[in-house]
Enzyme design. Structure first.
Site, PDB file in Angstrom:
ATOM      1  CB  THR A 184      -0.934   0.030   1.219  1.00  0.00           C
ATOM      2  OG1 THR A 184      -1.856  -1.060   1.125  1.00  0.00           O
ATOM      3  CG2 THR A 184      -1.729   1.330   1.284  1.00  0.00           C
ATOM      4  CG  PHE A 186       0.123   4.692   3.756  1.00  0.00           C
ATOM      5  CD1 PHE A 186      -1.030   4.753   4.537  1.00  0.00           C
ATOM      6  CD2 PHE A 186       0.707   3.456   3.540  1.00  0.00           C
ATOM      7  CE1 PHE A 186      -1.591   3.605   5.067  1.00  0.00           C
ATOM      8  CE2 PHE A 186       0.148   2.296   4.064  1.00  0.00           C
ATOM      9  CZ  PHE A 186      -1.005   2.369   4.823  1.00  0.00           C
TER      10      PHE A 186
END
Length: 290
Positions: A184, A186
């Site tokens: 992921t 961010f």
């Protein structure tokens, strides 16, 4: 995603970084890694995390924007164009999930598994192997808390290992995600516009633009990046004002706006757009080079 996250009392003199989710979530983990001396502040929603920074209750926000399996985090792409916050950094986190349950529980006695819908979808293998019934929770760490509160040895949660530590659960299986490339990205958001200096390592520039209502406007708008040799790493479209036409775009390029190729491409972009807004100019995370 929603959760029942509650405020964390501030440490004296510590700066604060907001994230969506409950303590033990992946967003909490990346906050600890990136800002180990800061207070990580859980928020019940992305909107609350944005508001915490806008209102001065937190200095920064750590917000997921893309996942290598699930794709873009849709809510964030809608908040960014209208937010007053600016992107000042990015972080990549390799997502690791564990199967956890109350102390003394055994995998043979499990019947249900609780987690966020994306986590359940990313751990289908172990769910199928153990014959568990998936139950959707609003948040991975929240699922761990719910299982701890239930104290039922037939219930398990799929959550980051940090959640097991926080809620006193026992990890029964480690690294149960189906794909080992599950990552992921961010972004770090701030009230202040803090542009990274040119010439001090790789830079990412993120901006939004609205194309003019002209034939081939998008093609012409992007042509300057091609002719100037600028690498565009992201292009996302939006519907604006409820109309089923993609007139607004979020884009990211490698380079600084003061680099001649980027400067020339952005200047050419203005000829075919009604608005160009730079959301952030920030250092590229070292993960990109890997």
């Amino acid at each position: 995603m929603t959760s029942s996250a509650s405020p964390v009392p501030p440490s004296p003199g510590a700066r604060r970084i907001a994230y969506q989710g409950e303590p033990g979530a992946n967003s909490h983990l990346v906050c600890q890694q990136a800002y180990p001396d800061w207070d990580a502040v859980p928020c019940a929603s992305f909107e609350d995390a944005f508001a915490a920074v806008e209102g001065g209750d937190a200095d920064l926000a750590m917000i997921p924007i893309d996942n290598s399996i699930a794709g873009r985090v849709a809510d964030i792409h809608h908040f960014l164009p209208t937010s007053s916050l600016h992107i000042v950094g990015e972080r990549f986190l390799r997502i690791q999930f564990s199967l956890m349950a109350t102390p003394g529980a055994d995998v043979t006695g499990l019947r249900t598994v609780h987690s966020h819908v994306h986590a359940l979808g990313q751990c289908r293998g172990v769910i199928r192997e153990l014959g568990l019934t998936p139950i959707v929770s609003g948040d991975t760490a929240g699922a761990a808390r719910e299982v701890a509160e239930a104290a039922d040895p037939t219930q398990a949660a799929i959550a980051p290992p940090l959640a097991a530590e926080i809620y006193g659960l026992e990890v029964l299986r480690d690294e149960i995600e189906d794909e080992d490339h599950n990552t992921t990205r961010f972004i770090v958001l701030s009230r202040d516009y803090d542009e990274a200096p040119r010439g001090n390592g790789p830079i990412v520039t993120t901006f939004i633009f609205n194309v003019r209502n002209l034939p081939a406007a998008l093609y012409k708008a992007l042509g300057g990046f091609a002719t100037n040799g600028v690498n565009m790493t992201k292009l996302e479209s939006y519907m604006v004002g409820g109309h089923f036409t993609a007139t607004q775009f979020l884009a990211e390029v490698d380079g600084h706006p003061d680099d001649p190729p980027v400067r020339n491409a952005l200047e050419e972009l203005t000829f075919f757009t009604t608005e160009v807004k730079v959301l952030g100019v920030y250092p590229a995370d070292a993960f990109r080079a890997e």
